[in-house]
Design an enzyme around this catalytic site. Structure first.
Site, PDB file in Angstrom:
ATOM      1  N   THR A 246       0.818  -1.217   0.000  1.00 10.65           N
ATOM      2  CA  THR A 246       0.000   0.000   0.000  1.00 10.65           C
ATOM      3  C   THR A 246       0.854   1.271   0.000  1.00 10.65           C
ATOM      4  O   THR A 246       2.071   1.221   0.165  1.00 10.65           O
ATOM      5  CB  THR A 246      -0.947   0.008   1.219  1.00 10.65           C
ATOM      6  OG1 THR A 246      -0.192  -0.276   2.401  1.00 10.65           O
ATOM      7  CG2 THR A 246      -2.037  -1.026   1.060  1.00 10.65           C
ATOM      8  N   ASP A 247       0.154   2.421  -0.162  1.00  7.55           N
ATOM      9  CA  ASP A 247       0.833   3.723  -0.222  1.00  7.55           C
ATOM     10  C   ASP A 247       0.771   4.446   1.118  1.00  7.55           C
ATOM     11  O   ASP A 247       0.751   5.677   1.176  1.00  7.55           O
ATOM     12  CB  ASP A 247       0.159   4.629  -1.275  1.00  7.55           C
ATOM     13  CG  ASP A 247       0.066   3.948  -2.626  1.00  7.55           C
ATOM     14  OD1 ASP A 247       1.079   3.386  -3.058  1.00  7.55           O
ATOM     15  OD2 ASP A 247      -1.012   3.963  -3.233  1.00  7.55           O
TER      16      ASP A 247
ATOM     17  N   SER B  30       1.262   8.666   5.061  1.00  9.30           N
ATOM     18  CA  SER B  30       0.710   8.630   3.709  1.00  9.30           C
ATOM     19  C   SER B  30       1.849   8.910   2.743  1.00  9.30           C
ATOM     20  O   SER B  30       2.482   9.956   2.822  1.00  9.30           O
ATOM     21  CB  SER B  30      -0.385   9.686   3.542  1.00  9.30           C
ATOM     22  OG  SER B  30      -0.757   9.783   2.183  1.00  9.30           O
ATOM     23  N   ARG B  31       2.096   7.980   1.834  1.00  8.35           N
ATOM     24  CA  ARG B  31       3.233   8.162   0.919  1.00  8.35           C
ATOM     25  C   ARG B  31       2.881   9.055  -0.257  1.00  8.35           C
ATOM     26  O   ARG B  31       3.725   9.348  -1.089  1.00  8.35           O
ATOM     27  CB  ARG B  31       3.747   6.796   0.449  1.00  8.35           C
ATOM     28  CG  ARG B  31       4.280   5.970   1.608  1.00  8.35           C
ATOM     29  CD  ARG B  31       4.990   4.700   1.180  1.00  8.35           C
ATOM     30  NE  ARG B  31       5.321   3.929   2.369  1.00  8.35           N
ATOM     31  CZ  ARG B  31       4.663   2.868   2.795  1.00  8.35           C
ATOM     32  NH1 ARG B  31       3.612   2.443   2.118  1.00  8.35           N
ATOM     33  NH2 ARG B  31       5.022   2.225   3.872  1.00  8.35           N
ATOM     34  N   VAL B  32       1.620   9.487  -0.347  1.00  7.43           N
ATOM     35  CA  VAL B  32       1.246  10.474  -1.366  1.00  7.43           C
ATOM     36  C   VAL B  32       1.430  11.873  -0.806  1.00  7.43           C
ATOM     37  O   VAL B  32       1.848  12.794  -1.485  1.00  7.43           O
ATOM     38  CB  VAL B  32      -0.205  10.243  -1.835  1.00  7.43           C
ATOM     39  CG1 VAL B  32      -0.681  11.382  -2.712  1.00  7.43           C
ATOM     40  CG2 VAL B  32      -0.293   8.929  -2.583  1.00  7.43           C
TER      41      VAL B  32
END
Length: 500
Positions: A337-338, A363-365
């Protein structure tokens, strides 16, 4: 003798009618059956994932291709299948109905309605297994998917097309967080799918009632494989839900899919694999358990404008044991997941809800999926909370603290209180910005900690009734301009003075 003559004549006629063409049907017979698994001999043309039909009316999926037999898991009619029964390959993979007619309905993983509202006709029939879209067809994840939950939208933002994991022990609010996110999509043009895997029927019924109560079933449908369903249906459920979501994505729509939960999905797959006599690996899971979830979650994407710009946002849920996020399935899904929202049982039991652990959540976004208004205020929020946690750990060992440390602790306490939020009370973006503004700018420092909740509630009510123009301007601009900042500051000061 006459009887023998009749038989000869019948055989003669049959021989004359025989055209001599070989049959292309794939057929075999059951040589062993039990525990929702059948071993079939003779299906020499079977392919992995093919749908097979039994003479008794049962159906199944081919999952093992061996040298002299085929292993098949039964989707329906497990009690009907008998040894020696004829089996035919259909030459097709399992397909499910998809379309707008599913909205507001409850279906099983085969797309059959189970809500008592009559049969279901989908606009299309799509295969449950399909490859993920290649990188070249994907666009940037830069449009926020507002959950309405302040701590998530401010510090762990989710973008449309992202895969954000919710992870935590049971009974810490995993499902509640996802249901709130679905409820908050009302009027935002996002279709929602809630996929329940291995849940108690009573739990799913309670979630359904809440979705109906808040009008969410207008744009939502439920895919249900309950705890009483076979492992085969539980295994199939998330793939069916993803296929149904792809129907909307390929038409340029935005979809949110909640998989609740993938821990039970992995357990169902483990049961099937062991029954199919596949070699067990770590924790008795088969070797391809990572691929089980990666091929599902990789189908979540934001398509490029050339491909219609649709998106599937995946929110998988994984249950941990005693907060251990380093065990097998949690680490697998975290790596796919991101980002993850980690719910802490100690925070939950101490009354801090939603029990989001900001230190372990990520959160990698990041900020690219936030509005400017939230991004501008939340950077300071994360820093202040990190400093508060560090100082609070040391403060319990000593009593004489300097003024600066006392101020930081007081501010941190109030920030934590400001992030508390009840279930089914999602905040729109402009109200989140207003709460963050008074929390980060220090307007809560003179308010007692136990009065923070009522203070925020009354302040929001004041903004809605007396300063609706400010909220409207923030919603339209998506950012807090210097003029709007001055207006918010003025409104906050006036509200504080009115309270005495």
């Amino acid at each position: 003798m006459a009887n023998f003559g009749d038989l000869t004549r019948i055989l003669q006629e049959e021989i004359e009618r025989w055209e001599g063409r070989p049959s292309t049907d794939s057929a075999g017979s059951v040589i062993q059956v039990g525990d929702s698994v059948a071993v079939i001999s003779g299906l020499d043309k079977a392919v992995y994932g093919e749908l097979v039909e039994f003479g008794s009316g049962a159906s199944g999926i081919v999952m093992n291709l061996e040298e002299d037999a085929v292993g098949c898991v039964l989707l329906s009619g497990e009690t009907l299948v008998r040894d020696g029964e004829e089996v035919r390959g259909t030459g097709t993979v399992v397909s499910v109905p998809a379309g707008f007619s599913l909205l507001g309905r409850v279906v099983n993983p085969l797309g059959t309605a189970i809500d008592g509202k009559g049969p279901l006709e989908g606009e299309a029939s799509l295969p449950v297994e399909s490859p993920a879209h290649p990188v070249i067809e994907r666009g940037a994840v830069n449009t926020p998917l507002q959950t309405g939950i302040l701590s998530v939208d401010a510090m762990i933002p989710i973008g449309r097309g992202q895969r954000e994991l919710i992870i935590g022990d049971r009974q810490t609010g995993n499902s509640a967080l996802a249901v709130d996110a679905i409820i908050n999509q009302k009027g935002k043009g996002v279709y929602c799918i809630y996929c329940a895997i291995g849940q108690k029927s009573s739990s799913v019924a309670a979630i359904l009632r809440n979705l109906e109560r808040f009008g969410a079933m207008e744009y939502t449908f439920v895919v249900l494989a309950s705890a009483s369903d076979s492992p085969a249906l539980q295994y199939l459920a998330p793939y069916s839900a993803c296929t149904m979501a792809e129907f909307f994505m390929l038409r340029g729509k935005d979809v949110l899919v909640v998989y609740d939960d993938l821990s039970k999905h992995a357990v169902a797959y483990r049961a099937l694999s062991l029954l199919l006599r596949r070699p067990p690996g770590r924790e008795a899971f088969p070797g391809d358990v990572f691929y089980l979830h990666s091929r599902l979650l990789e189908r979540a994407a934001k398509l490029s404008p050339e491909k219609g710009g649709g998106s599937i946002t995946a929110i998988p849920i994984v249950e941990t044991q005693a907060g251990d996020i380093s065990s097998y399935i949690p680490t697998n899904v975290i790596s796919i997941t991101d980002g993850q929202v980690f719910l802490d049982s100690e925070l939950f039991n101490s009354g801090f809800r939603p029990a989001v652990d900001v230190g372990l959540s990520v959160s990698r976004v990041g900020g690219s999926a936030q509005t400017k208004a939230i991004r501008g205020l939340s950077g300071r929020l994360r820093l202040d909370l990190a400093q508060y946690r560090e100082m609070a750990a040391f403060a319990q060992f000593g009593s004489d603290l300097d003024k600066a440390t006392q101020d930081k602790l007081a501010q941190g306490e109030r920030l934590m209180e400001a992030l508390k939020q009840g279930q089914f009370v999602p905040y729109p973006m402009e109200e989140q910005a207003a709460i963050l503004f008074i929390a980060v700018k220090g307007y809560l420092l003179e308010v007692k900690v136990e009065e923070i909740g009522p203070f925020i509630k009354n302040f929001l009510e004041c903004l809605r009734t007396r300063h609706a123009d400010i909220l409207k301007a923030v919603a339209e601009a998506g950012e807090i301009t210097p003029e709007l900042e001055a207006a918010l500051a003025s409104a906050a000061e006036a509200f504080k003075q009115s309270r005495g």
